[in-house]
Design a protein around this motif. Structure first.
Motif, PDB file in Angstrom:
ATOM      1  N   SER A 155       0.814  -1.226   0.000  1.00 44.13           N
ATOM      2  CA  SER A 155       0.000   0.000   0.000  1.00 44.13           C
ATOM      3  C   SER A 155       0.845   1.273   0.000  1.00 44.13           C
ATOM      4  N   LYS A 156       2.118   1.159  -0.417  1.00 45.95           N
ATOM      5  CA  LYS A 156       2.987   2.322  -0.580  1.00 45.95           C
ATOM      6  C   LYS A 156       3.490   2.349  -2.019  1.00 45.95           C
ATOM      7  N   ILE A 157       3.623   3.542  -2.572  1.00 49.87           N
ATOM      8  CA  ILE A 157       4.054   3.704  -3.946  1.00 49.87           C
ATOM      9  C   ILE A 157       5.555   3.955  -3.969  1.00 49.87           C
ATOM     10  N   ILE A 158       6.296   3.084  -4.656  1.00 50.63           N
ATOM     11  CA  ILE A 158       7.706   3.338  -4.923  1.00 50.63           C
ATOM     12  C   ILE A 158       7.910   3.290  -6.430  1.00 50.63           C
ATOM     13  N   THR A 159       8.972   3.919  -6.907  1.00 52.52           N
ATOM     14  CA  THR A 159       9.186   4.047  -8.345  1.00 52.52           C
ATOM     15  C   THR A 159      10.567   3.551  -8.745  1.00 52.52           C
ATOM     16  N   ASP A 160      10.671   3.184 -10.014  1.00 55.91           N
ATOM     17  CA  ASP A 160      11.943   2.776 -10.592  1.00 55.91           C
ATOM     18  C   ASP A 160      12.006   3.310 -12.016  1.00 55.91           C
ATOM     19  N   GLY A 185      18.244   7.353 -14.030  1.00 62.47           N
ATOM     20  CA  GLY A 185      18.399   6.200 -13.153  1.00 62.47           C
ATOM     21  C   GLY A 185      18.340   6.533 -11.682  1.00 62.47           C
ATOM     22  N   ILE A 186      18.688   7.770 -11.320  1.00 64.60           N
ATOM     23  CA  ILE A 186      18.717   8.170  -9.910  1.00 64.60           C
ATOM     24  C   ILE A 186      17.438   8.901  -9.511  1.00 64.60           C
ATOM     25  N   LYS A 187      17.044   9.876 -10.300  1.00 66.01           N
ATOM     26  CA  LYS A 187      15.948  10.758  -9.890  1.00 66.01           C
ATOM     27  C   LYS A 187      14.572  10.137 -10.101  1.00 66.01           C
ATOM     28  N   LEU A 188      14.458   9.145 -10.978  1.00 64.32           N
ATOM     29  CA  LEU A 188      13.168   8.492 -11.192  1.00 64.32           C
ATOM     30  C   LEU A 188      12.986   7.258 -10.325  1.00 64.32           C
ATOM     31  N   ALA A 189      14.019   6.884  -9.582  1.00 62.98           N
ATOM     32  CA  ALA A 189      13.971   5.608  -8.860  1.00 62.98           C
ATOM     33  C   ALA A 189      14.168   5.825  -7.362  1.00 62.98           C
ATOM     34  N   ASN A 190      13.584   4.916  -6.590  1.00 63.12           N
ATOM     35  CA  ASN A 190      13.846   4.913  -5.149  1.00 63.12           C
ATOM     36  C   ASN A 190      15.284   4.468  -4.874  1.00 63.12           C
ATOM     37  N   LEU A 191      15.745   4.766  -3.673  1.00 61.40           N
ATOM     38  CA  LEU A 191      17.136   4.509  -3.305  1.00 61.40           C
ATOM     39  C   LEU A 191      17.527   3.050  -3.497  1.00 61.40           C
ATOM     40  N   CYS A 192      16.610   2.125  -3.265  1.00 62.23           N
ATOM     41  CA  CYS A 192      16.944   0.698  -3.354  1.00 62.23           C
ATOM     42  C   CYS A 192      17.259   0.252  -4.779  1.00 62.23           C
ATOM     43  N   PHE A 193      16.917   1.063  -5.790  1.00 63.12           N
ATOM     44  CA  PHE A 193      17.175   0.690  -7.178  1.00 63.12           C
ATOM     45  C   PHE A 193      18.380   1.411  -7.774  1.00 63.12           C
ATOM     46  N   HIS A 194      19.028   2.299  -7.023  1.00 66.61           N
ATOM     47  CA  HIS A 194      20.095   3.123  -7.590  1.00 66.61           C
ATOM     48  C   HIS A 194      21.268   2.287  -8.093  1.00 66.61           C
ATOM     49  N   ASP A 195      21.738   1.348  -7.290  1.00 66.06           N
ATOM     50  CA  ASP A 195      22.888   0.534  -7.704  1.00 66.06           C
ATOM     51  C   ASP A 195      22.579  -0.264  -8.968  1.00 66.06           C
ATOM     52  N   ILE A 254      23.277  -0.832 -14.930  1.00 65.87           N
ATOM     53  CA  ILE A 254      22.707  -0.888 -16.284  1.00 65.87           C
ATOM     54  C   ILE A 254      23.331   0.185 -17.156  1.00 65.87           C
ATOM     55  N   ILE A 255      23.456   1.392 -16.614  1.00 61.71           N
ATOM     56  CA  ILE A 255      24.020   2.504 -17.385  1.00 61.71           C
ATOM     57  C   ILE A 255      25.457   2.198 -17.797  1.00 61.71           C
ATOM     58  N   ARG A 256      26.266   1.702 -16.853  1.00 61.17           N
ATOM     59  CA  ARG A 256      27.665   1.374 -17.177  1.00 61.17           C
ATOM     60  C   ARG A 256      27.737   0.304 -18.267  1.00 61.17           C
ATOM     61  N   PHE A 297      36.367   6.910 -18.194  1.00 61.03           N
ATOM     62  CA  PHE A 297      35.527   8.072 -18.521  1.00 61.03           C
ATOM     63  C   PHE A 297      34.169   7.950 -17.843  1.00 61.03           C
ATOM     64  N   LEU A 298      33.565   6.765 -17.911  1.00 62.56           N
ATOM     65  CA  LEU A 298      32.245   6.554 -17.308  1.00 62.56           C
ATOM     66  C   LEU A 298      32.282   6.766 -15.797  1.00 62.56           C
ATOM     67  N   ASN A 299      33.268   6.180 -15.143  1.00 64.49           N
ATOM     68  CA  ASN A 299      33.354   6.310 -13.678  1.00 64.49           C
ATOM     69  C   ASN A 299      33.516   7.763 -13.277  1.00 64.49           C
ATOM     70  N   LYS A 300      34.333   8.500 -14.007  1.00 67.14           N
ATOM     71  CA  LYS A 300      34.558   9.911 -13.692  1.00 67.14           C
ATOM     72  C   LYS A 300      33.281  10.726 -13.865  1.00 67.14           C
ATOM     73  N   MET A 301      32.571  10.535 -14.992  1.00 63.94           N
ATOM     74  CA  MET A 301      31.365  11.318 -15.275  1.00 63.94           C
ATOM     75  C   MET A 301      30.215  10.941 -14.339  1.00 63.94           C
ATOM     76  N   ILE A 302      30.068   9.638 -14.062  1.00 66.06           N
ATOM     77  CA  ILE A 302      28.988   9.192 -13.172  1.00 66.06           C
ATOM     78  C   ILE A 302      29.202   9.730 -11.767  1.00 66.06           C
ATOM     79  N   ASN A 303      30.427   9.641 -11.265  1.00 64.08           N
ATOM     80  CA  ASN A 303      30.718  10.161  -9.918  1.00 64.08           C
ATOM     81  C   ASN A 303      30.524  11.670  -9.852  1.00 64.08           C
ATOM     82  N   SER A 304      30.914  12.358 -10.917  1.00 65.25           N
ATOM     83  CA  SER A 304      30.732  13.810 -10.955  1.00 65.25           C
ATOM     84  C   SER A 304      29.257  14.182 -10.905  1.00 65.25           C
TER      85      SER A 304
END
Length: 362
Positions: free
Chosen positions: A102-107, A141-151, A156-158, A170-177
């Motif tokens: 009965s709670k709404i979470i998103t991914d 991937g981050i702003k549309l999803a709940n914290l449990c789906f971030h990893d 998937i993005i990588r 390059f990916l690690n640098k840009m993603i962390n930034s």
């Protein structure tokens, strides 16, 4: 009880759609919360304490109806379809909505037709485009999803960007930034932007040439000038639009040339109107007072020559008025034997005059 319900509305009258939503409480009985995801309004509307069971809601969402408290008959101008949640899940645009206890979470949601293809890292595009591709996917991937789906989403993005040629470093640098910016903005209740745009920046569009483009941006940054990429070849040059070609007289925003039948000297002109209207003006200009005659009419009167109005050549088409006037002046200079008055090019830069004079046909 909470139930996810997505509706799609189609009507020939937009007002009918809003009337329907205004009367939703009358159609759905009480005691059940329904979360309606509405297209094309792209908004989520929560209806609380209106439903004891969904049978009546399904009835009204399945068939056309008349939005009236006392009438349940079909209305031919309003059609509605609905989609119920499946195992507590339903998609809405790029969001996967999950009804969990009965709670709404998103991914972050990818359609079954997702091609997994993005701008290739080895393609001939500015580096900023490739950085923007990474930033855009991280934001989803981050702003549309709940914290449990971030990893999961970052993984998937990588994986998908590596398939598109992006180096891991390059990916690690840009993603962390990007993650740092999102975290900093969340702490300050702000929304991160893809880049900071100066309030006084001036922009110049040029075709992209590797290294030269980046060098120009570095050199002109101190002058608040930024170069942006302009495509010289686009899809219009590859695919036919399947539209009928406009007759020459119906085309507008033109720089045109009319040749004299007797001496072959051209007249160069420009117009934002239909070309046929401008040509009629040229033909009738001879009837006006002498002080209102154009250079074309002056040539006709002084030498008793005739211009070939049936074989007009369109040199350029440019919707921007100032650019079209510059193109007209450049072509007057380029055709050194034109009948145009010399004062027609008095506002043209000497650089252009020198360039076109040297390259003009003799």
């Amino acid at each position: 009880m909470n139930t996810l319900l997505r509706t799609k509305v189609s009507s020939t009258n937009l007002k009918m759609i809003w009337v329907f939503f205004a009367f939703i409480p009358y159609f759905i009985p009480s005691h059940t919360n329904i979360l309606l995801f509405i297209r094309p309004s792209l908004e989520a509307l929560r209806i609380q304490n209106y439903n004891e069971n969904l049978d009546r809601a399904k009835l009204y969402l399945s068939f056309p109806f008349s939005p009236s408290i006392d009438s349940t008959g079909p209305h031919p101008r309003l059609k509605l379809t609905y989609e119920m949640e499946n195992a507590g899940h339903i998609s809405f645009l790029d969001v996967w909505i999950i009804n969990q206890d009965s709670k709404i979470i998103t991914d972050w949601y990818q359609k079954p037709t997702w091609s997994e293809r993005y701008l290739n890292f080895n393609s001939h595009h500015p580096r900023s485009y490739k950085i923007g591709t990474v930033y855009n996917l991280v934001d989803r991937g981050i702003k549309l999803a709940n914290l449990c789906f971030h990893d999961k989403n970052l993984s998937i993005i990588r994986n998908e960007l590596i398939k598109n040629g992006y180096p891991s470093t390059f990916l690690n640098k840009m993603i962390n930034s990007r993650l740092k910016k999102i975290l900093a903005c969340d702490n300050n209740n702000n929304t991160p932007s893809l880049r900071t745009v100066g309030s006084h920046n001036r922009y110049i569009a040029i075709p992209y040439v590797a290294d030269l483009y980046e060098s120009l941006n570095r050199s002109f940054k101190k002058y608040d000038v930024q170069f942006v990429v302009k495509n010289v070849i686009d899809l219009h040059s590859v695919f036919d639009s399947d539209k009928d070609i406009l007759p020459k007289g119906k085309q507008s925003n033109c720089v045109y040339k009319i040749d004299c039948k007797n001496c072959k000297k051209p007249y160069i002109g420009q117009t934002g109107r239909h070309l046929c209207v401008r040509i009629n003006n040229h033909k009738n200009n001879i009837k006006e007072d002498a002080d209102r005659h154009t250079a074309l009419t002056i040539h006709r009167v002084d030498f008793y020559h005739i211009f070939d109005f049936d074989k007009i050549k369109i040199l350029h088409q440019e919707p921007h008025c100032c650019k079209r006037i510059i193109l007209e002046m450049c072509n007057i200079v380029k055709h050194h034997d034109s009948v145009n008055l010399r004062q027609d090019v008095k506002n043209l830069s000497e650089t252009y005059i020198k360039l076109y004079t040297d390259s003009a046909p003799r």
